[in-house]
Enzyme design. Structure first.
Site, PDB file in Angstrom:
ATOM      1  N   ASP A  83       0.850  -1.197   0.000  1.00  0.00           N
ATOM      2  CA  ASP A  83       0.000   0.000   0.000  1.00  0.00           C
ATOM      3  C   ASP A  83       0.890   1.254   0.000  1.00  0.00           C
ATOM      4  OD1 ASP A  83      -2.415   1.397   0.196  1.00  0.00           O
ATOM      5  OD2 ASP A  83      -2.394   1.371   2.397  1.00  0.00           O
ATOM      6  N   HIS A  84       0.602   2.178  -0.888  1.00  0.00           N
ATOM      7  CA  HIS A  84       1.333   3.461  -0.957  1.00  0.00           C
ATOM      8  C   HIS A  84       2.853   3.314  -1.047  1.00  0.00           C
ATOM      9  CE1 HIS A  84      -2.175   6.051  -0.485  1.00  0.00           C
ATOM     10  NE2 HIS A  84      -2.610   5.163   0.402  1.00  0.00           N
ATOM     11  N   SER A 219     -12.850   3.898   4.898  1.00  0.00           N
ATOM     12  CA  SER A 219     -13.413   3.433   6.176  1.00  0.00           C
ATOM     13  C   SER A 219     -14.691   4.198   6.491  1.00  0.00           C
ATOM     14  CB  SER A 219     -12.401   3.623   7.308  1.00  0.00           C
ATOM     15  OG  SER A 219     -11.493   2.539   7.340  1.00  0.00           O
ATOM     16  N   ASP A 261      -8.457   0.643   6.460  1.00  0.00           N
ATOM     17  CA  ASP A 261      -7.482   0.484   7.541  1.00  0.00           C
ATOM     18  C   ASP A 261      -8.079   0.976   8.860  1.00  0.00           C
ATOM     19  OD1 ASP A 261      -5.305   0.348   9.201  1.00  0.00           O
ATOM     20  OD2 ASP A 261      -3.956   1.492   7.949  1.00  0.00           O
ATOM     21  N   ARG A 265      -8.570  -0.637  12.857  1.00  0.00           N
ATOM     22  CA  ARG A 265      -7.878  -0.099  14.037  1.00  0.00           C
ATOM     23  C   ARG A 265      -8.898   0.207  15.130  1.00  0.00           C
ATOM     24  NH1 ARG A 265      -3.592   4.304  11.384  1.00  0.00           N
ATOM     25  NH2 ARG A 265      -2.432   2.798  10.147  1.00  0.00           N
TER      26      ARG A 265
HETATM   27  P1  13P Z   1      -8.921   4.512   5.783  1.00  0.00           P
HETATM   28  O1  13P Z   1      -8.063   5.404   6.625  1.00  0.00           O
HETATM   29  O2  13P Z   1     -10.217   5.190   5.426  1.00  0.00           O
HETATM   30  O3  13P Z   1      -9.149   3.201   6.399  1.00  0.00           O
HETATM   31  O4  13P Z   1      -8.175   4.281   4.373  1.00  0.00           O
HETATM   32  C1  13P Z   1      -7.145   3.339   4.289  1.00  0.00           C
HETATM   33  C2  13P Z   1      -6.399   3.431   3.007  1.00  0.00           C
HETATM   34  O5  13P Z   1      -6.778   4.076   2.052  1.00  0.00           O
HETATM   35  C3  13P Z   1      -5.145   2.657   2.932  1.00  0.00           C
HETATM   36  O6  13P Z   1      -4.464   2.878   1.736  1.00  0.00           O
HETATM   37  O1  G3H Z   2      -2.602   4.956   3.701  1.00  0.00           O
HETATM   38  C1  G3H Z   2      -2.764   4.870   4.892  1.00  0.00           C
HETATM   39  C2  G3H Z   2      -2.948   3.559   5.537  1.00  0.00           C
HETATM   40  O2  G3H Z   2      -3.971   3.670   6.472  1.00  0.00           O
HETATM   41  C3  G3H Z   2      -1.657   3.085   6.137  1.00  0.00           C
HETATM   42  O3  G3H Z   2      -1.362   3.763   7.272  1.00  0.00           O
HETATM   43  O4  G3H Z   2       1.060   4.333   6.967  1.00  0.00           O
HETATM   44  O5  G3H Z   2      -0.056   4.404   9.229  1.00  0.00           O
HETATM   45  O6  G3H Z   2       0.424   2.213   8.115  1.00  0.00           O
HETATM   46  P1  G3H Z   2       0.119   3.680   7.921  1.00  0.00           P
HETATM   47 ZN    ZN Z   3      -4.553   4.848   0.954  1.00  0.00          ZN
END
Ligand code: 13P
Ligand code: G3H
Ligand code: ZN
Length: 330
Positions: A83-84, A219, A261, A265
């Site tokens: 992710d990212h 979310s 995410d 949490r």
């Molecule tokens: P949320 O913070 O809305 O759960 O989004 C998570 C997300 O986009 C992770 O890449």
């Molecule tokens: O893109 C955001 C996700 O919720 C990941 O969050 O970088 O705190 O793990 P994090």
């Molecule tokens: Zn994201």
């Protein structure tokens, strides 16, 4: 083993018109909860790790825990996704760990904060596509920019996706899935006033591109979880998320991947706070992580049903990364 390329999971979802949640993981209990929910509802699933999650777990630990999820659930299509990702190097590291999919977020520069321009985004995305496809690995990219900042990820300023730019970006990069910005943001504080999403932009993008579309910041921040967090000593006033009906509308209009995410949490934190408040004598981590895992399973199972993912685990024969290599290199 049913480690599958994310491209297959999303294209199957696109064919049948359902959404697939991509759930962020940092530890064993989260992974077990999500996989138990996938088993319970017979859903394909995407488990995703951020750069922060990989760093927290020293890469290897989380990589192996995610692989364990695949081994333990041979009949569930599972994609392991970064992710990212912020650079070609971050994508390479995830591919080395055995991920079947990576995101390169070129909407921001490598620091994960500074907004980039179109050219930067295309260049970094192309470099990841070129590399990842050699390994049969799926690539997700982002055009437009989400609002909100989460642990240093995000610029704090939103920029709704321009559909024409999205169309050009897909042609210029050859990505497999595209994240667009339609007014969602990361974290637990998504809206101050009306919960408005740019569904018209989503509709326009769907008309112009044929690949799966991704919604980050999806979310719902359920009121009952915020109430529970606050009741048991937390302090989260004004937390707001994307209503489930909005997500279901987005799925109808053509979104396939829904990133979650924050809600996970919240489910764990609310449960752990409750255990600590109600049974202060407990100190065995299993006494609070166990119930937190059960609560998370319930939350994810309900999302799998609401997104329409439930029941689709056995719909297709999983492709391997070797299969994908051949398809990409045709
Ligand atoms: P949320 O913070 O809305 O759960 O989004 C998570 C997300 O986009 C992770 O890449
Ligand atoms: O893109 C955001 C996700 O919720 C990941 O969050 O970088 O705190 O793990 P994090
Ligand atoms: Zn994201």
């Amino acid at each position: 083993m049913a480690l599958v390329p994310m491209k297959q999971i999303l294209e199957e979802a696109k064919k049948k018109g359902y959404g697939v949640g991509a759930y962020n993981v940092n530890n064993m209990e989260q992974i077990q909860a999500i996989m138990a929910a996938a088993q319970e509802t017979q859903s394909p699933v995407i488990i995703q790790a951020s750069r922060g999650a990989l760093k927290y777990s020293n890469f290897t630990y989380l990589g192996y825990l995610m692989k364990a999820a695949v081994i333990e659930n041979p009949t569930i299509p599972v994609a392991m996704h970064l992710d990212h990702g912020n650079s070609l190097d971050s994508a390479k590291k995830a591919i080395d760990l055995g991920f079947s999919s990576v995101m390169i977020d070129g909407s921001l520069k490598e620091d994960g904060k500074t907004p980039s321009d179109y050219e930067y985004n295309v260049n970094v995305t192309r470099s990841v596509v070129e590399y990842a496809h050699k390994y049969g690995v799926t690539v997700e990219a982002e055009i437009g920019r989400l609002g909100g900042i989460e642990d240093g990820v995000g610029s704090g300023s939103a920029h709704i996706t321009d559909p024409k730019e999205a169309e050009k970006f897909v042609k210029d990069t050859g990505v497999d899935a595209l994240a667009i910005a339609i007014g969602t943001s990361h974290g637990a504080y998504k809206f101050k006033g009306a919960k408005v999403l740019a569904f018209d932009v989503l509709e326009e993008v769907r008309k112009l591109i044929d690949i799966p579309i991704v919604l980050h910041g999806a979310s719902s921040v359920p009121k009952e979880l915020i109430d529970a967090v606050n009741k048991y000593g937390g302090k989260m006033p004004g937390a707001e998320g994307v209503p489930m009906e909005h997500l279901q509308k987005a799925i109808k209009l053509g979104v396939q991947k829904i990133n979650v995410d924050t809600d996970g949490r919240l489910a764990m934190t609310a449960t752990i706070r409750k255990v600590f408040t109600e049974t202060p004598e407990k100190f065995d981590p299993r006494d609070y992580l166990g119930p937190a895992r059960t609560a998370l399973q319930g939350l994810i199972a309900s999302k799998m049903k609401a997104f329409g993912t439930a029941g689709h685990a056995g719909d297709y024969a999983p492709l391997t990364l070797e299969d994908m290599k051949k398809l990409y290199n045709k």
